[in-house]
Write a protein that holds these residues in place. Structure first.
Motif, short mmCIF file in Angstrom:
data_model
loop_
_atom_site.label_atom_id
_atom_site.label_comp_id
_atom_site.label_asym_id
_atom_site.label_seq_id
_atom_site.Cartn_x
_atom_site.Cartn_y
_atom_site.Cartn_z
N ALA A 337 0.85 -1.20 0.00
CA ALA A 337 0.00 0.00 0.00
C ALA A 337 0.88 1.24 0.00
CB ALA A 337 -0.91 -0.01 1.23
N PRO A 338 1.40 1.62 -1.18
CA PRO A 338 2.34 2.75 -1.24
C PRO A 338 1.78 3.98 -0.52
CG PRO A 338 2.13 1.70 -3.39
CD PRO A 338 1.10 1.05 -2.50
N GLY A 339 2.66 4.60 0.24
CA GLY A 339 2.24 5.80 0.98
C GLY A 339 1.81 5.48 2.41
N HIS A 340 1.53 4.21 2.69
CA HIS A 340 1.10 3.86 4.05
C HIS A 340 2.14 3.04 4.80
CE1 HIS A 340 -2.75 5.61 3.36
NE2 HIS A 340 -2.89 4.92 2.26
N GLY A 341 3.33 2.89 4.20
CA GLY A 341 4.38 2.10 4.83
C GLY A 341 4.87 2.75 6.11
N ARG A 342 5.53 1.94 6.95
CA ARG A 342 5.96 2.42 8.25
C ARG A 342 7.47 2.60 8.36
NH1 ARG A 342 2.88 -2.43 10.93
NH2 ARG A 342 4.06 -3.35 9.22
N ASP A 343 8.17 2.42 7.22
CA ASP A 343 9.62 2.61 7.26
C ASP A 343 10.03 4.04 7.64
OD1 ASP A 343 10.15 -0.03 6.49
OD2 ASP A 343 9.98 0.45 4.36
N PRO A 344 9.32 5.08 7.17
CA PRO A 344 9.78 6.45 7.45
C PRO A 344 10.00 6.73 8.94
CG PRO A 344 8.07 6.49 5.79
CD PRO A 344 8.13 5.07 6.29
N GLU A 345 9.18 6.09 9.79
CA GLU A 345 9.33 6.35 11.24
C GLU A 345 10.19 5.29 11.94
OE1 GLU A 345 6.28 5.97 9.74
OE2 GLU A 345 5.08 4.46 10.77
N ARG A 346 10.81 4.41 11.16
CA ARG A 346 11.58 3.32 11.78
C ARG A 346 13.08 3.40 11.50
NH1 ARG A 346 7.72 -1.98 10.65
NH2 ARG A 346 5.96 -1.29 11.95
N THR A 347 13.57 4.57 11.14
CA THR A 347 14.98 4.68 10.76
C THR A 347 15.87 4.65 12.01
OG1 THR A 347 14.77 7.08 10.74
CG2 THR A 347 14.42 5.93 8.65
N PRO A 348 17.19 4.41 11.81
CA PRO A 348 18.08 4.27 12.97
C PRO A 348 18.05 5.46 13.93
CG PRO A 348 19.22 3.61 10.97
CD PRO A 348 17.90 4.19 10.54
N MET A 349 18.16 5.16 15.19
CA MET A 349 18.29 6.21 16.21
C MET A 349 19.52 7.05 15.88
SD MET A 349 17.15 7.56 18.99
CE MET A 349 17.73 8.72 20.23
N GLN A 350 19.35 8.36 15.94
CA GLN A 350 20.46 9.25 15.60
C GLN A 350 21.26 9.59 16.86
OE1 GLN A 350 17.36 10.64 12.28
NE2 GLN A 350 18.36 12.34 13.32
N TRP A 351 22.34 8.82 17.03
CA TRP A 351 23.16 9.00 18.24
C TRP A 351 24.20 10.10 18.08
CZ3 TRP A 351 21.28 7.20 22.47
CH2 TRP A 351 20.54 6.02 22.48
N ASP A 352 24.91 10.07 16.92
CA ASP A 352 25.97 11.06 16.74
C ASP A 352 26.20 11.29 15.25
OD1 ASP A 352 27.61 8.96 15.79
OD2 ASP A 352 28.28 8.48 17.81
N ALA A 353 27.29 12.02 14.93
CA ALA A 353 27.51 12.44 13.54
C ALA A 353 28.33 11.41 12.75
CB ALA A 353 28.21 13.80 13.53
N SER A 354 28.65 10.28 13.36
CA SER A 354 29.44 9.28 12.63
C SER A 354 28.55 8.52 11.63
CB SER A 354 30.12 8.34 13.64
OG SER A 354 29.14 7.55 14.28
N PRO A 355 29.17 7.69 10.75
CA PRO A 355 28.35 6.99 9.75
C PRO A 355 27.19 6.23 10.38
CG PRO A 355 30.68 6.67 9.29
CD PRO A 355 30.60 7.41 10.59
#
Ligand code: GLC
Length: 486
Positions: A337-355
């Motif tokens: 169901a394009p547009g209803h996916g939940r990946d956008p809110e599941r990205t890695p926790m942003q801990w610091d500026a490293s890769p």
């Protein structure tokens, strides 16, 4: 923080990122071993943190040995553990039920020729909770983890567990149009919130009560009156049926929020403990829904309303949804169901500026956003007045002030449309919260609450000192917590 809720850590083929469990009493090697888990619980407890696990009782993975046995023969001992039905007369599915991920909820299984039910992905066959053996085995799963020291469970899609005995068809949702989320296409009259749920909830609670101080949190998306029933008569049900009011709220305005809070407070059964949620792994992030500036206000709201707050990882630093290019989509809903996916809110926790924002030295399942080098925990730790600093200040206040932690709630009449204000009180300790949802400066008269006060926190983190509730000035999008004399 007082507790962490881990989304599923069990062995799983990851068709739905762990919500397809192939062994309920082990840990996926990706995350470690049972011994690692014990060490984690031990260390969390040493730090004063509770550990809440995700319990996924509605369905297992099709790779779970129970389902492998169940599908292998029509008269095998595990056949009744899942929901099998003969085809309809025309050879089609037994009824019209649809999967919440889209498409029919029934999958044909060649040998021995029956359909099985899956209210989610076809790799997530529904367990049959009407079968006493299945029920017993699943309640034992809870005991297994309680014995290991787990402090509670967030129970996945709790209201779906029991299905209509006669498998009646669901009516369609009249307002549904192409492009709307697939899970809204049908009214789940016959596969959600069935009357038999009441007893089941009591049984789950009885298991939790075999141990000291354990909590059950239920994932339930239902209107208020039906949601409240999950507290149980005499409060012998789920401790915290998740309150998704703020997640689902469409207009993020003072008046709408006030109405929601008042309706929820009024609907709570006597003695029931409230809770509030701003975001989770199934819905767009709060910062993307309300915009970066108002995400601070939302945080103050979450942490000052009456009840247990649940914060989704990353929301405390204002992480936003990340646009996922089509070839990187991994969520089955995003694919179907394009547009209803939940990946956008599941990205890695942003801990610091490293890769990979310091989340992993491997390749994460999902990409990090372009702005991660500026927006991460380390950067915010080093920035005066950051959103993380606000979050820490607010959680600190919750620990210091009984009024915020457990005090009563009362809305105040601000007579100013964009401002929502309320009072939290506990035995003479009085705290006023005023939130300006608008984009202009406002001055409100809150003298009904008192005539002098001390500013404990502004969402902008740039002022403190004495304030006069009679002429309380708020900048655009600003919220304040004010201590009033007792
Ligand atoms: C719940 C989970 C969601 C999952 C679904 C099926 O809604 O939060 O992530 O896909 O259940 O288990």
């Amino acid at each position: 923080m007082d507790a962490v809720w881990l989304s599923p850590i069990y062995p799983s083929p990851m068709a739905d990122f762990g919500y397809d469990v192939s062994d309920y009493t082990d840990v996926h090697p990706l995350f470690g071993t049972l011994e690692d888990f014990d060490a984690l619980v031990g260390e969390a407890h040493r730090l004063g943190l509770k550990v809440v696990l995700d319990f996924v009782p509605n369905h297992s993975s099709d790779e779970h040995p129970w389902f492998v046995a169940s599908r292998s023969s029509r008269d095998g001992p595990k056949r009744g553990w899942y929901v099998w039905r003969d085809a309809a007369r025309d050879g089609g599915p037994p009824n019209n039920w649809e999967s919440l991920f889209g498409g029919p909820a029934w999958e044909w299984d060649e040998a021995p020729g029956q359909y099985y039910l899956h209210l989610f992905h076809e790799k997530q066959p529904d367990l049959n909770w009407r079968n006493p053996e299945t029920r017993g085995a699943m309640l034992d799963v809870m005991r297994f983890w309680f014995e290991r020291g787990v402090d509670g469970f967030r129970v996945d899609v709790l209201s779906l567990l029991i299905k209509d005995e006669a498998f009646r068809d669901n009516p369609p949702t009249p307002e549904w149009r192409t492009g709307y989320p697939p899970h809204q296409r049908q009214q789940r009259l016959y596969n959600e919130d069935r009357p038999e749920m009441r007893e089941l909830v009591r049984e789950m609670r009885a298991v939790a009560d075999e141990y000291d101080e354990r909590v059950l949190i239920g994932e339930i998306y239902l209107p208020l009156d039906r949601l409240m029933a999950y507290y149980g008569e005499d409060l012998n049900g789920i401790h915290l049926p998740f309150n998704f009011g703020l997640v689902l709220l469409e207009e993020w305005e003072a008046d709408a929020v006030r109405r929601l809070v008042e309706q929820y407070e009024a609907a709570l059964p006597e003695g029931a403990w409230p809770n509030w949620v701003l975001g989770n792994h199934d819905n767009p992030r709060i910062a993307s829904r309300v915009g970066p500036s108002r995400s601070r206000l939302a945080q103050m709201l979450l942490l000052t309303l009456r009840g247990t707050p649940t914060c989704y990882y990353g929301d405390e630093i204002g992480m936003h949804d990340v646009e996922i290019p089509p070839h990187l989509i991994v969520d089955p809903v995003g694919k179907s169901a394009p547009g209803h996916g939940r990946d956008p809110e599941r990205t890695p926790m942003q801990w610091d500026a490293s890769p990979n924002a310091g989340f992993s030295t491997g390749t994460p399942w999902l990409p990090v956003p372009r702005d991660y080098a500026e927006n991460n925990v380390e950067a915010q730790r080093n920035t005066y007045r950051s959103q993380l600093a606000l979050f820490e200040r607010l959680t600190e206040l919750r620990h210091e002030l009984r009024s915020l932690a457990t005090g009563s709630y009362r809305s105040l009449d601000t007579r100013t449309e964009p401002v929502f204000a309320y009072l939290r009180e506990y035995e003479g300790e009085r705290v006023l919260v005023a939130l300006n949802f608008g984009s202009s400066p406002e001055e409100v008269d809150l003298s009904e609450a008192g005539t002098e006060g001390e500013l404990l926190c502004s969402t902008l983190m740039d002022r403190e000192g004495g304030v006069d509730p009679k002429r309380l000035a708020l900048r655009p999008g600003e919220g304040v917590v004010v201590r009033l004399p007792g």
